[in-house]
Write a protein that holds these residues in place. Structure first.
Motif, PDB file in Angstrom:
ATOM      1  N   GLN A   1       0.864  -1.225   0.129  1.00 51.59           N
ATOM      2  CA  GLN A   1      -0.088   0.006  -0.069  1.00 51.59           C
ATOM      3  C   GLN A   1       0.775   1.132   0.112  1.00 51.59           C
ATOM      4  N   GLY A   2       0.208   2.342  -0.621  1.00 55.51           N
ATOM      5  CA  GLY A   2       0.871   3.645  -0.495  1.00 55.51           C
ATOM      6  C   GLY A   2       2.277   3.853  -1.236  1.00 55.51           C
ATOM      7  N   LEU A   3       3.098   4.698  -0.455  1.00 58.76           N
ATOM      8  CA  LEU A   3       4.389   5.147  -0.943  1.00 58.76           C
ATOM      9  C   LEU A   3       5.186   3.881  -0.860  1.00 58.76           C
ATOM     10  N   ILE A   4       5.312   3.405   0.392  1.00 52.65           N
ATOM     11  CA  ILE A   4       6.133   1.921   0.595  1.00 52.65           C
ATOM     12  C   ILE A   4       5.735   0.879  -0.328  1.00 52.65           C
ATOM     13  N   GLY A   5       4.434   0.811  -0.689  1.00 54.33           N
ATOM     14  CA  GLY A   5       4.022  -0.154  -1.800  1.00 54.33           C
ATOM     15  C   GLY A   5       4.788  -0.249  -3.105  1.00 54.33           C
ATOM     16  N   GLN A   6       4.736   1.333  -3.341  1.00 56.50           N
ATOM     17  CA  GLN A   6       5.493   1.498  -4.738  1.00 56.50           C
ATOM     18  C   GLN A   6       6.885   1.376  -4.900  1.00 56.50           C
ATOM     19  N   LEU A   7       7.592   1.582  -3.556  1.00 59.10           N
ATOM     20  CA  LEU A   7       8.921   1.351  -3.450  1.00 59.10           C
ATOM     21  C   LEU A   7       9.213   0.002  -3.564  1.00 59.10           C
ATOM     22  N   VAL A   8       8.348  -0.853  -2.861  1.00 56.08           N
ATOM     23  CA  VAL A   8       8.678  -2.443  -2.819  1.00 56.08           C
ATOM     24  C   VAL A   8       8.272  -2.829  -4.148  1.00 56.08           C
ATOM     25  N   ALA A   9       7.350  -2.685  -4.907  1.00 53.56           N
ATOM     26  CA  ALA A   9       6.930  -3.146  -6.022  1.00 53.56           C
ATOM     27  C   ALA A   9       7.984  -2.754  -7.380  1.00 53.56           C
ATOM     28  N   GLN A  10       8.568  -1.352  -7.341  1.00 56.90           N
ATOM     29  CA  GLN A  10       9.334  -0.822  -8.236  1.00 56.90           C
ATOM     30  C   GLN A  10      11.038  -1.062  -7.912  1.00 56.90           C
ATOM     31  N   ARG A  11      11.022  -1.332  -6.643  1.00 51.43           N
ATOM     32  CA  ARG A  11      12.525  -1.149  -6.094  1.00 51.43           C
ATOM     33  C   ARG A  11      13.438  -0.309  -6.832  1.00 51.43           C
ATOM     34  N   GLU A  12      12.881   1.022  -6.859  1.00 51.14           N
ATOM     35  CA  GLU A  12      13.644   2.123  -7.634  1.00 51.14           C
ATOM     36  C   GLU A  12      13.221   3.381  -6.811  1.00 51.14           C
TER      37      GLU A  12
ATOM     38  N   LEU B   1      10.578  11.838  -0.808  1.00 51.64           N
ATOM     39  CA  LEU B   1      11.661  11.229  -1.409  1.00 51.64           C
ATOM     40  C   LEU B   1      11.733   9.773  -0.747  1.00 51.64           C
ATOM     41  N   GLY B   2      11.848   8.875  -1.403  1.00 50.25           N
ATOM     42  CA  GLY B   2      12.070   7.364  -1.075  1.00 50.25           C
ATOM     43  C   GLY B   2      12.691   6.578  -1.928  1.00 50.25           C
ATOM     44  N   ALA B   3      13.435   5.806  -1.002  1.00 49.35           N
ATOM     45  CA  ALA B   3      14.306   4.775  -1.808  1.00 49.35           C
ATOM     46  C   ALA B   3      14.449   3.324  -1.245  1.00 49.35           C
ATOM     47  N   PRO B   4      14.362   2.366  -1.761  1.00 48.87           N
ATOM     48  CA  PRO B   4      14.588   1.028  -1.294  1.00 48.87           C
ATOM     49  C   PRO B   4      16.047   0.753  -0.910  1.00 48.87           C
TER      50      PRO B   4
ATOM     51  N   LEU C   1      18.560  -2.176  -0.720  1.00 44.03           N
ATOM     52  CA  LEU C   1      18.737  -3.447  -1.585  1.00 44.03           C
ATOM     53  C   LEU C   1      20.191  -3.838  -1.361  1.00 44.03           C
ATOM     54  N   VAL C   2      20.348  -4.869  -1.077  1.00 43.58           N
ATOM     55  CA  VAL C   2      21.713  -5.604  -0.696  1.00 43.58           C
ATOM     56  C   VAL C   2      21.629  -6.781  -1.792  1.00 43.58           C
ATOM     57  N   LYS C   3      22.478  -6.677  -2.777  1.00 43.21           N
ATOM     58  CA  LYS C   3      22.560  -7.970  -3.928  1.00 43.21           C
ATOM     59  C   LYS C   3      21.235  -8.213  -4.408  1.00 43.21           C
ATOM     60  N   GLY C   4      20.432  -7.091  -4.585  1.00 43.91           N
ATOM     61  CA  GLY C   4      18.873  -7.054  -5.217  1.00 43.91           C
ATOM     62  C   GLY C   4      18.062  -7.484  -4.226  1.00 43.91           C
ATOM     63  N   LYS C   5      18.302  -7.817  -2.955  1.00 42.91           N
ATOM     64  CA  LYS C   5      17.292  -8.282  -2.021  1.00 42.91           C
ATOM     65  C   LYS C   5      16.626  -6.988  -1.411  1.00 42.91           C
TER      66      LYS C   5
END
Length: 192
Positions: free
Chosen positions: A91-102, A132-135, A137-141
């Motif tokens: 959901q929401g902004l975190i949902g977009q960060l998780v889905a897009q990983r960008e 401003l939000g950023a995932p 990530l460690v080795k793509g995870k």
């Protein structure tokens, strides 16, 4: 031609201004192996380079599959025990960060449909306008997300996003290392 050259010079100068902040952040992010100290340091160190009014680092809880708030800074002092929050990853902004990983910037949350779906965040009383939000990530995870907001529309820029992206992978590795140390400490205490 002069206009194009002028824009190129401006962009170059802007990037040169970012380099000292990125260097300082990168050099000192891995100072601690304590998880809470590490996440606090990442958020506080970014304040020197980015004019945010509030920020949160949430880490993915493998057991629940949700984001657990680990550190926040903003209007009130953060107390992890009193501010235990879990955010859905769909959901929401975190949902977009998780889905897009960008990472992404929203100039004005007033016109953003995602902002309406936000759960109760530590910054809800600001009210936030720029985001401003950023995932992390460690080795793509995916291990978590870092998010910042400002009361002023347009206050968080693509330049700020570049700073977060530049130090984000190192911050994610430092956070993951601190998580592993915390897990080992718990295992050792359980054996004693």
């Amino acid at each position: 031609m002069a206009c194009v050259f002028s824009r190129m010079v401006f962009a170059f100068e802007e990037r040169m201004d970012e380099l000292p902040a990125i260097y300082d952040l990168s050099r000192s992010i891995s100072v601690s192996i304590d998880l809470d100290q590490t996440t606090a340091y990442v958020v506080e160190a970014l304040r020197n380079a980015i004019p945010y009014d509030a920020a949160e680092i949430s880490l993915l809880d493998p057991a629940s599959g949700q984001m657990a708030l680990n550190y926040a800074v903003g209007q009130e002092p953060f107390d992890k025990a009193q501010n235990a929050r879990v955010y859905p990853v769909d959901q929401g902004l975190i949902g977009q960060l998780v889905a897009q990983r960008e990472a992404f910037v929203i100039d004005d949350l007033a016109g953003a449909p995602l902002a309406a779906a936000e759960p109760a965040r530590t910054w809800r009383d600001l009210p936030p306008r720029a985001y401003l939000g950023a995932p992390l990530l460690v080795k793509g995870k995916l291990i978590g997300v870092i998010e910042m907001v400002s009361r002023q529309p347009g206050a968080l820029t693509a330049g700020h996003l570049r700073v977060v992206e530049s130090v984000g992978s190192q911050a994610a590795v430092s956070i993951q290392n601190a998580q592993e140390v915390q897990t080992r400490e718990k295992q050792l205490k359980a054996q004693i």
